[in-house]
Scaffold this motif. Structure first.
Motif, short mmCIF file in Angstrom:
data_model
loop_
_atom_site.label_atom_id
_atom_site.label_comp_id
_atom_site.label_asym_id
_atom_site.label_seq_id
_atom_site.Cartn_x
_atom_site.Cartn_y
_atom_site.Cartn_z
N UNK A 1 -6.71 8.68 -9.15
CA UNK A 1 -7.24 9.84 -9.45
C UNK A 1 -6.25 10.70 -10.30
N UNK A 2 -5.31 10.17 -10.73
CA UNK A 2 -4.22 11.10 -11.82
C UNK A 2 -3.55 12.06 -11.33
N UNK A 3 -3.42 12.06 -10.08
CA UNK A 3 -2.60 13.21 -9.35
C UNK A 3 -1.32 12.71 -9.08
N UNK A 4 -0.89 11.49 -9.25
CA UNK A 4 0.26 11.04 -8.84
C UNK A 4 0.91 9.90 -9.70
N UNK A 5 2.24 10.04 -10.13
CA UNK A 5 2.66 8.80 -10.95
C UNK A 5 4.12 9.12 -11.27
N UNK A 6 4.89 8.19 -11.43
CA UNK A 6 6.42 7.88 -11.45
C UNK A 6 6.49 7.98 -12.99
N UNK A 7 7.46 9.15 -13.48
CA UNK A 7 7.50 9.59 -14.74
C UNK A 7 8.76 8.56 -15.38
N UNK A 8 9.07 7.58 -14.83
CA UNK A 8 10.18 6.91 -15.48
C UNK A 8 9.73 5.36 -15.81
N UNK A 9 9.41 5.02 -16.82
CA UNK A 9 9.01 3.68 -16.96
C UNK A 9 9.87 2.37 -16.61
N UNK A 10 11.18 2.63 -16.82
CA UNK A 10 12.06 1.62 -16.68
C UNK A 10 12.23 1.55 -15.09
N UNK A 11 12.18 2.63 -14.19
CA UNK A 11 12.07 2.49 -12.72
C UNK A 11 10.53 2.07 -12.21
N UNK A 12 9.64 2.19 -12.94
CA UNK A 12 8.42 1.71 -12.30
C UNK A 12 8.34 -0.01 -12.94
N UNK A 13 8.91 -0.18 -13.84
CA UNK A 13 9.16 -1.68 -13.96
C UNK A 13 10.17 -2.47 -12.83
N UNK A 14 11.06 -1.77 -12.62
CA UNK A 14 11.85 -2.37 -11.53
C UNK A 14 11.13 -2.41 -10.27
N UNK A 15 10.55 -1.68 -9.91
CA UNK A 15 9.81 -1.65 -8.69
C UNK A 15 8.43 -2.66 -8.74
N UNK A 16 7.85 -2.80 -9.76
CA UNK A 16 6.91 -3.78 -10.09
C UNK A 16 7.45 -5.17 -9.82
N UNK A 17 8.79 -5.50 -10.31
CA UNK A 17 9.30 -6.71 -10.13
C UNK A 17 9.77 -6.87 -8.73
N UNK A 18 10.39 -5.76 -8.29
CA UNK A 18 10.73 -5.96 -6.65
C UNK A 18 9.46 -6.21 -5.87
N UNK A 19 8.33 -5.61 -6.43
CA UNK A 19 7.12 -5.85 -5.37
C UNK A 19 6.66 -7.24 -5.50
N UNK A 20 6.64 -7.82 -6.92
CA UNK A 20 6.27 -9.15 -7.04
C UNK A 20 6.98 -10.08 -6.41
N UNK A 21 8.35 -9.75 -6.19
CA UNK A 21 9.33 -10.57 -5.54
C UNK A 21 8.99 -10.53 -4.01
N UNK A 22 8.55 -9.28 -3.60
CA UNK A 22 8.38 -9.30 -2.09
C UNK A 22 6.95 -9.82 -1.72
N UNK A 23 6.00 -9.72 -2.67
CA UNK A 23 4.79 -10.62 -2.45
C UNK A 23 4.90 -11.99 -2.39
N UNK A 24 5.86 -12.78 -3.20
CA UNK A 24 6.32 -14.01 -3.04
C UNK A 24 6.89 -14.40 -1.64
N UNK A 25 7.69 -13.60 -1.23
CA UNK A 25 8.40 -13.67 0.05
C UNK A 25 7.56 -13.75 1.23
N UNK A 26 6.53 -12.55 1.13
CA UNK A 26 5.48 -12.64 2.10
C UNK A 26 4.48 -13.71 2.33
#
Length: 128
Positions: A18-43
């Motif tokens: 809805x555009x109400x929430x976001x992280x304002x640091x692209x590098x951090x967001x990219x790191x979280x996406x990479x960690x999420x992808x790894x966690x999904x593989x683990x799950x």
């Protein structure tokens, strides 16, 4: 059947869409996406192991053995607290977290994030 309560991460994902929430640091967001992808593989690997746990046998050929096998089977699958259900809930939370980060990147870049294809494209681009 009662409706399951919405997880906090699901609400955050809805706020991000809805555009109400976001992280304002692209590098951090990219790191979280990479960690999420790894966690999904683990799950996914855990889910595979949990499917193996559903095959319960070897307790003998008597009624009490059948009851014991049934109890172990219920821990593996078919209930709200079974391992496969818990893993599936975790998968949904991680996907919501990843979507929030993808939406954050899209907002920072001025990209459209109003459909799932756009979010998927952003997530895929992070993996490169």
């Amino acid at each position: 059947m009662a409706e399951e309560p919405t997880s906090p991460w699901r609400r955050f994902a809805e706020q991000a869409r809805a555009g109400e929430l976001y992280l304002d640091d692209e590098a951090a967001a990219r790191q979280v996406i990479a960690a999420c992808n790894q966690r999904l593989d683990d799950l996914e690997a855990l889910m595979h192991l949990s499917r193996n746990a559903q095959n319960v046998s070897g307790f003998g050929d008597f009624d009490m053995a059948d009851m014991l096998a049934g109890k172990f089977r219920k821990q593996a699958t078919g209930t709200e607290n079974s391992i496969d259900t818990i893993i599936a809930k975790d998968v949904e939370v991680v996907k919501d977290m990843r979507d929030i980060m993808a939406i954050s990147i899209a907002r920072l870049r001025g990209q459209d994030y109003t459909n799932s294809a756009a979010i998927t494209a952003i997530i895929d681009s992070v993996g490169e």
